[in-house]
Design a protein around this motif. Sequence first.
Motif, PDB file in Angstrom:
ATOM      1  N   LEU A  36      53.089  35.150  70.447  1.00  0.00           N
ATOM      2  CA  LEU A  36      53.885  34.090  71.642  1.00  0.00           C
ATOM      3  C   LEU A  36      54.069  35.237  72.083  1.00  0.00           C
ATOM      4  CD1 LEU A  36      54.794  31.136  70.461  1.00  0.00           C
ATOM      5  CD2 LEU A  36      53.123  30.763  71.548  1.00  0.00           C
ATOM      6  N   ARG A  37      54.635  36.146  72.041  1.00  0.00           N
ATOM      7  CA  ARG A  37      54.882  37.678  72.684  1.00  0.00           C
ATOM      8  C   ARG A  37      53.788  38.787  71.978  1.00  0.00           C
ATOM      9  NH1 ARG A  37      60.272  37.443  73.221  1.00  0.00           N
ATOM     10  NH2 ARG A  37      60.218  39.172  74.499  1.00  0.00           N
ATOM     11  N   PRO A  38      52.650  39.637  72.847  1.00  0.00           N
ATOM     12  CA  PRO A  38      51.824  40.213  72.022  1.00  0.00           C
ATOM     13  C   PRO A  38      52.382  41.629  73.015  1.00  0.00           C
ATOM     14  CG  PRO A  38      50.878  39.102  74.350  1.00  0.00           C
ATOM     15  CD  PRO A  38      51.623  38.445  73.912  1.00  0.00           C
ATOM     16  N   GLY A  39      53.737  41.419  73.895  1.00  0.00           N
ATOM     17  CA  GLY A  39      54.395  42.637  73.509  1.00  0.00           C
ATOM     18  C   GLY A  39      55.241  43.834  72.655  1.00  0.00           C
ATOM     19  N   LEU A  40      55.279  42.532  71.202  1.00  0.00           N
ATOM     20  CA  LEU A  40      56.715  43.320  70.605  1.00  0.00           C
ATOM     21  C   LEU A  40      56.354  44.380  70.196  1.00  0.00           C
ATOM     22  CD1 LEU A  40      56.936  40.165  69.175  1.00  0.00           C
ATOM     23  CD2 LEU A  40      58.825  41.215  70.027  1.00  0.00           C
ATOM     24  N   SER A  41      57.678  44.906  69.923  1.00  0.00           N
ATOM     25  CA  SER A  41      57.444  46.562  69.033  1.00  0.00           C
ATOM     26  C   SER A  41      56.886  46.545  67.989  1.00  0.00           C
ATOM     27  CB  SER A  41      59.168  47.073  68.496  1.00  0.00           C
ATOM     28  OG  SER A  41      59.439  46.343  68.044  1.00  0.00           O
ATOM     29  N   SER A  42      56.239  47.870  67.155  1.00  0.00           N
ATOM     30  CA  SER A  42      55.340  47.209  66.309  1.00  0.00           C
ATOM     31  C   SER A  42      56.300  47.187  64.798  1.00  0.00           C
ATOM     32  CB  SER A  42      55.082  48.923  65.858  1.00  0.00           C
ATOM     33  OG  SER A  42      55.816  49.946  66.170  1.00  0.00           O
ATOM     34  N   ALA A  43      57.723  47.659  65.227  1.00  0.00           N
ATOM     35  CA  ALA A  43      58.910  47.272  63.695  1.00  0.00           C
ATOM     36  C   ALA A  43      58.084  45.449  64.174  1.00  0.00           C
ATOM     37  CB  ALA A  43      59.980  48.036  63.963  1.00  0.00           C
ATOM     38  N   TRP A  44      58.679  45.207  65.133  1.00  0.00           N
ATOM     39  CA  TRP A  44      58.512  43.426  64.884  1.00  0.00           C
ATOM     40  C   TRP A  44      57.134  42.940  64.031  1.00  0.00           C
ATOM     41  CZ3 TRP A  44      62.562  40.269  64.783  1.00  0.00           C
ATOM     42  CH2 TRP A  44      64.128  41.003  65.633  1.00  0.00           C
ATOM     43  N   VAL A  45      56.273  43.535  64.888  1.00  0.00           N
ATOM     44  CA  VAL A  45      55.436  42.928  64.344  1.00  0.00           C
ATOM     45  C   VAL A  45      55.124  43.364  62.527  1.00  0.00           C
ATOM     46  CG1 VAL A  45      52.689  42.666  64.342  1.00  0.00           C
ATOM     47  CG2 VAL A  45      53.854  43.013  66.321  1.00  0.00           C
ATOM     48  N   ILE A  46      55.819  44.445  61.595  1.00  0.00           N
ATOM     49  CA  ILE A  46      55.223  44.506  60.479  1.00  0.00           C
ATOM     50  C   ILE A  46      55.785  44.046  60.015  1.00  0.00           C
ATOM     51  CG2 ILE A  46      55.656  46.992  58.793  1.00  0.00           C
ATOM     52  CD1 ILE A  46      55.034  49.200  61.146  1.00  0.00           C
ATOM     53  N   GLY A  47      57.390  43.395  60.675  1.00  0.00           N
ATOM     54  CA  GLY A  47      58.509  42.651  59.837  1.00  0.00           C
ATOM     55  C   GLY A  47      58.046  41.646  59.583  1.00  0.00           C
ATOM     56  N   CYS A  48      57.010  40.686  61.064  1.00  0.00           N
ATOM     57  CA  CYS A  48      56.031  40.048  60.604  1.00  0.00           C
ATOM     58  C   CYS A  48      55.251  39.509  59.773  1.00  0.00           C
ATOM     59  CB  CYS A  48      56.032  38.931  62.619  1.00  0.00           C
ATOM     60  SG  CYS A  48      57.673  38.676  63.762  1.00  0.00           S
ATOM     61  N   GLU A  49      54.623  39.822  59.440  1.00  0.00           N
ATOM     62  CA  GLU A  49      53.426  40.490  58.537  1.00  0.00           C
ATOM     63  C   GLU A  49      54.405  40.785  57.402  1.00  0.00           C
ATOM     64  OE1 GLU A  49      49.673  40.364  57.367  1.00  0.00           O
ATOM     65  OE2 GLU A  49      50.642  40.044  59.531  1.00  0.00           O
ATOM     66  N   ILE A  50      54.983  40.887  56.847  1.00  0.00           N
ATOM     67  CA  ILE A  50      55.765  41.291  55.781  1.00  0.00           C
ATOM     68  C   ILE A  50      56.626  40.101  55.846  1.00  0.00           C
ATOM     69  CG2 ILE A  50      57.243  42.241  54.225  1.00  0.00           C
ATOM     70  CD1 ILE A  50      57.035  44.956  55.730  1.00  0.00           C
ATOM     71  N   THR A  51      57.136  39.554  55.837  1.00  0.00           N
ATOM     72  CA  THR A  51      57.728  37.802  55.792  1.00  0.00           C
ATOM     73  C   THR A  51      56.211  37.100  55.429  1.00  0.00           C
ATOM     74  OG1 THR A  51      59.279  38.205  57.381  1.00  0.00           O
ATOM     75  CG2 THR A  51      58.753  36.297  56.855  1.00  0.00           C
ATOM     76  N   ASN A  52      55.289  37.047  56.707  1.00  0.00           N
ATOM     77  CA  ASN A  52      54.351  35.940  55.717  1.00  0.00           C
ATOM     78  C   ASN A  52      54.212  36.266  54.640  1.00  0.00           C
ATOM     79  OD1 ASN A  52      54.597  34.502  58.267  1.00  0.00           O
ATOM     80  ND2 ASN A  52      52.880  36.135  59.819  1.00  0.00           N
ATOM     81  N   LEU A  53      53.510  37.650  53.658  1.00  0.00           N
ATOM     82  CA  LEU A  53      52.972  38.021  53.061  1.00  0.00           C
ATOM     83  C   LEU A  53      53.808  37.504  51.554  1.00  0.00           C
ATOM     84  CD1 LEU A  53      50.987  41.845  53.932  1.00  0.00           C
ATOM     85  CD2 LEU A  53      50.643  39.843  53.694  1.00  0.00           C
ATOM     86  N   VAL A  54      54.755  37.917  51.746  1.00  0.00           N
ATOM     87  CA  VAL A  54      56.148  37.529  51.170  1.00  0.00           C
ATOM     88  C   VAL A  54      56.414  36.093  50.860  1.00  0.00           C
ATOM     89  CG1 VAL A  54      58.942  37.475  50.348  1.00  0.00           C
ATOM     90  CG2 VAL A  54      58.044  39.674  51.192  1.00  0.00           C
ATOM     91  N   ILE A  55      56.361  35.496  52.111  1.00  0.00           N
ATOM     92  CA  ILE A  55      56.380  33.257  51.555  1.00  0.00           C
ATOM     93  C   ILE A  55      54.946  33.604  51.086  1.00  0.00           C
ATOM     94  CG2 ILE A  55      56.907  31.366  52.896  1.00  0.00           C
ATOM     95  CD1 ILE A  55      58.696  32.700  55.122  1.00  0.00           C
ATOM     96  N   TRP A  56      53.816  33.727  51.887  1.00  0.00           N
ATOM     97  CA  TRP A  56      53.102  33.672  51.679  1.00  0.00           C
ATOM     98  C   TRP A  56      52.519  33.694  49.349  1.00  0.00           C
ATOM     99  CZ3 TRP A  56      47.949  36.398  51.309  1.00  0.00           C
ATOM    100  CH2 TRP A  56      46.426  36.018  50.999  1.00  0.00           C
ATOM    101  N   GLY A  57      53.619  34.533  49.331  1.00  0.00           N
ATOM    102  CA  GLY A  57      53.170  35.216  48.146  1.00  0.00           C
ATOM    103  C   GLY A  57      54.415  34.172  46.891  1.00  0.00           C
ATOM    104  N   LEU A  58      55.512  33.750  47.802  1.00  0.00           N
ATOM    105  CA  LEU A  58      56.094  32.351  47.479  1.00  0.00           C
ATOM    106  C   LEU A  58      55.100  30.789  46.399  1.00  0.00           C
ATOM    107  CD1 LEU A  58      59.633  33.048  48.713  1.00  0.00           C
ATOM    108  CD2 LEU A  58      58.774  33.685  46.478  1.00  0.00           C
ATOM    109  N   PHE A  59      54.636  31.075  47.436  1.00  0.00           N
ATOM    110  CA  PHE A  59      53.348  29.784  48.070  1.00  0.00           C
ATOM    111  C   PHE A  59      52.607  29.700  47.210  1.00  0.00           C
ATOM    112  CE2 PHE A  59      54.191  29.075  52.592  1.00  0.00           C
ATOM    113  CZ  PHE A  59      55.512  28.228  52.553  1.00  0.00           C
ATOM    114  N   GLY A  60      51.878  31.013  46.546  1.00  0.00           N
ATOM    115  CA  GLY A  60      51.261  31.003  45.464  1.00  0.00           C
ATOM    116  C   GLY A  60      52.307  30.711  44.068  1.00  0.00           C
ATOM    117  N   VAL A  61      53.666  30.926  44.183  1.00  0.00           N
ATOM    118  CA  VAL A  61      54.152  31.551  42.985  1.00  0.00           C
ATOM    119  C   VAL A  61      54.146  30.327  42.377  1.00  0.00           C
ATOM    120  CG1 VAL A  61      56.432  32.140  41.256  1.00  0.00           C
ATOM    121  CG2 VAL A  61      55.233  33.493  42.714  1.00  0.00           C
ATOM    122  N   ASP A  62      55.078  29.313  43.477  1.00  0.00           N
ATOM    123  CA  ASP A  62      55.067  27.998  43.544  1.00  0.00           C
ATOM    124  C   ASP A  62      53.669  26.823  42.788  1.00  0.00           C
ATOM    125  OD1 ASP A  62      56.080  25.427  44.261  1.00  0.00           O
ATOM    126  OD2 ASP A  62      55.034  25.005  45.122  1.00  0.00           O
TER     127      ASP A  62
END
Length: 274
Positions: A36-62
């Motif tokens: 929704l905010r394509p103009g975000l800085s790369s740091a925000w984009v990387i942070g969101c991607e890491i958050t997704n990966l971590v939560i996705w991994g927690l879903f796998g652990v569950d």
Amino acid sequence: MTTASDISLDRWERRTAGALTALAVVFIAAYAVPILRPGLSSAWVIGCEITNLVIWGLFGVDYLVRLVLSTDRWRFLRSHMFDLAVLVLPVLRPLRMLRLVTALLVLNRRAEAWTRGRLAVYIGATTVLLVFVGALAILDVERGRPESNIQSYPEALWWGVVTITTVGYGDFYPTTVEGRLVALGLMIGGIGLIGFVTGSLATWIVDRISTTERSAEATKSDVERLLTELRDLRAEVTTLRRIADESQGTGRSPEPESESSAEVPQQATAPGTP
């Protein structure tokens, strides 16, 4: 028979339900912000991607914990093949939008418990969530492609609404393979929701008609019973009236006078007679 493993599995699901629901919401938010905010800085984009990966991994652990705690693991695998697929397939970059399905499965699991017996709430929330997530997924895979005509979220949202309702105006449509997969999932979801609503509405109408017919039959039998009682009461009243008339002398011959009563007037008419 409930075993210790079943009890442990139920306890695990109850304890992790709230946390997994919150993680699913954060997962969708972290997925949506860069889109929704394509103009975000790369740091925000990387942070969101890491958050997704971590939560996705927690879903796998569950999923793994529930598999281990399950009494019949083969049966658990067979009944949760779709859950396993949406956990494994997003490893491939073109299928990363399937991670959203994992979050949807978690939210749906809790929504069924929260809205049990509230069909309208459940259907409405599910429809809105599917449209929102479907629009995010289609915009993620379509934006930036030269042949694509979906380049903004309002356009993706409009496409999601006309797709899930099976209207399909054709003004916006996916051009990539991934986009068509998203469209396929949204169309199947829309058909399922419409069929579910239609079936539930038909069942409700049939139940209402049956209840009305049963009420009408009950009312008819009550009226017949009341008429019978009225006829019986009328017959009783007629009998009582006849008995009352007879007790008052109606239709009875007069009793003969006694000799003593007849002699009294003769003595009265001849006073002083020896």
